[in-house]
Write a protein that holds these residues in place. Structure first.
Motif: not given
Length: 351
Positions: A41-58
């Motif tokens: 998740l961290s690598a994906f957010r860094a590569e694509h400049s995604v502001p927020a990250g979460y471990a679960d959908l809900a």
């Protein structure tokens, strides 16, 4: 600006969904990503400049309230996650397959009616300029009546491909190459030919140590009278995706592998002219999804359009497991022989 969340940050999300979002950056903005694997998740957010990250959908749905969710998770999670997104007020664009059975499809349809939100499935091959042009010509009768069709997905996956725990199992993948690979070509065929009436099929496990099939074949009769042959394989060393439409006045062919451009199409008629060269890509379909949402309409390849493909695959498996021809109208939960396939693609049977 449509606020988008991406759920599942594995290969397909980065390779296909993020470039598609970049194509439409003036209309859609990724605001969050979800993955239980913190490092990925961290690598994906860094590569694509995604502001927020979460471990679960809900947690993400409650915190972000996205307008649209791109579901890029394994197949066995799709139906439950689609319904959760709809109930949280989000529309959904889900990687194929949308669900693992007609029963799951009906649960999704019920959630759509309950919430007023829509779910669509990724069938990007419908949206290239060649496919659009072919549908226009067939609908207008310009090339005559469809008669004979070939639909081949002959791909190769080595044994180690199935080491991923959810692959090759009825419970988690829903099927073999019929469900997970040839589904794209079959959906494109359906988008051209319309409703099918009868199917006769075989499926086998010829060379891979899996629960599901690694090869299937089928004969299909359509409501317009056309007849098609279908091959789905993961054992074919020379890989190809091939469609051939023989109509009364022309033959149209498409040869490609995982995506096409205009040059991959050929036609015996001088009337063939797909115009602007648009690939059958995630970006092309996402544009159509965003158009629909901006107008408050159902996105393409949802509703009955999504059901038709699930129904065809159900019919293929029902025929393969029972050794009988299957009529589309017989695929009901109360049918004495085929009802068992409504809840599970293999009807609870083993190859």
């Amino acid at each position: 600006m449509i606020r988008v969340a991406v759920v599942g940050t594995g290969g397909i999300a980065g390779i296909c969904h993020m470039p598609a979002l970049a194509e439409h950056a003036d209309r859609a903005q990724p605001v969050a990503a979800v993955d239980p694997d913190a490092a990925r998740l961290s690598a994906f957010r860094a590569e694509h400049s995604v502001p927020a990250g979460y471990a679960d959908l809900a947690t993400m749905l409650e915190a972000e309230r996205p307008d649209l969710v791109h579901l890029c998770t394994p197949p066995f999670l799709h139906a439950e996650q689609v319904i959760a997104c709809l109930r949280a007020g989000a529309h959904v664009w889900c990687e194929k397959p949308l669900c693992l059975s007609l029963a799951e499809y009906e649960a999704i349809a019920a959630a759509e009616r309950e919430t007023g939100r829509y779910a669509a499935v990724v069938f990007q091959h419908r949206f290239g300029s060649g496919a659009r042009h072919l549908r226009e010509l067939v609908e207008a009768g310009t090339l005559g009546r469809p008669l004979v069709v070939r639909c081949d997905t002959t791909w190769y996956r080595p044994p180690e491909y199935f080491e991923v725990p959810w692959r090759g199992r009825w419970e988690t993948e829903g099927g073999g190459p019929t469900m997970g690979h040839g589904i794209h070509q079959m959906d494109l065929m359906l988008s051209v030919l319309g409703e099918w009436e009868e199917i006769r099929a075989m499926a086998g496990r010829l060379d891979r140590e899996v629960e599901t099939e690694d090869v299937s074949t089928a004969l299909i009769r359509f409501g317009n009278g056309a007849m098609a042959t279908v091959v789905n394989s993961l054992l074919s060393r020379r890989e190809e995706s091939y469609l051939r439409f023989d109509l009364t006045d022309a033959t149209v062919e498409l040869r490609h592998l995982y995506g096409y451009r205009n040059a991959d199409w050929s036609c015996s008629s001088p009337l063939w002219d797909p115009g602007e060269d648009v690939s059958g890509s995630h970006g092309a379909q996402l544009g159509a999804v965003l158009d629909a949402l901006e107008h408050g309409e159902r996105p393409p390849v949802g509703g009955d359009g999504a059901r038709r493909t699930v129904e065809l695959i159900t019919g293929l498996y029902a025929s393969a497991f029972t050794g009988r021809p299957v009529l589309r109208k017989e695929l009901t939960p109360d049918h004495p022989e085929f009802g068992r396939f409504h809840a599970r693609m293999n009807g609870g049977m083993a190859l």
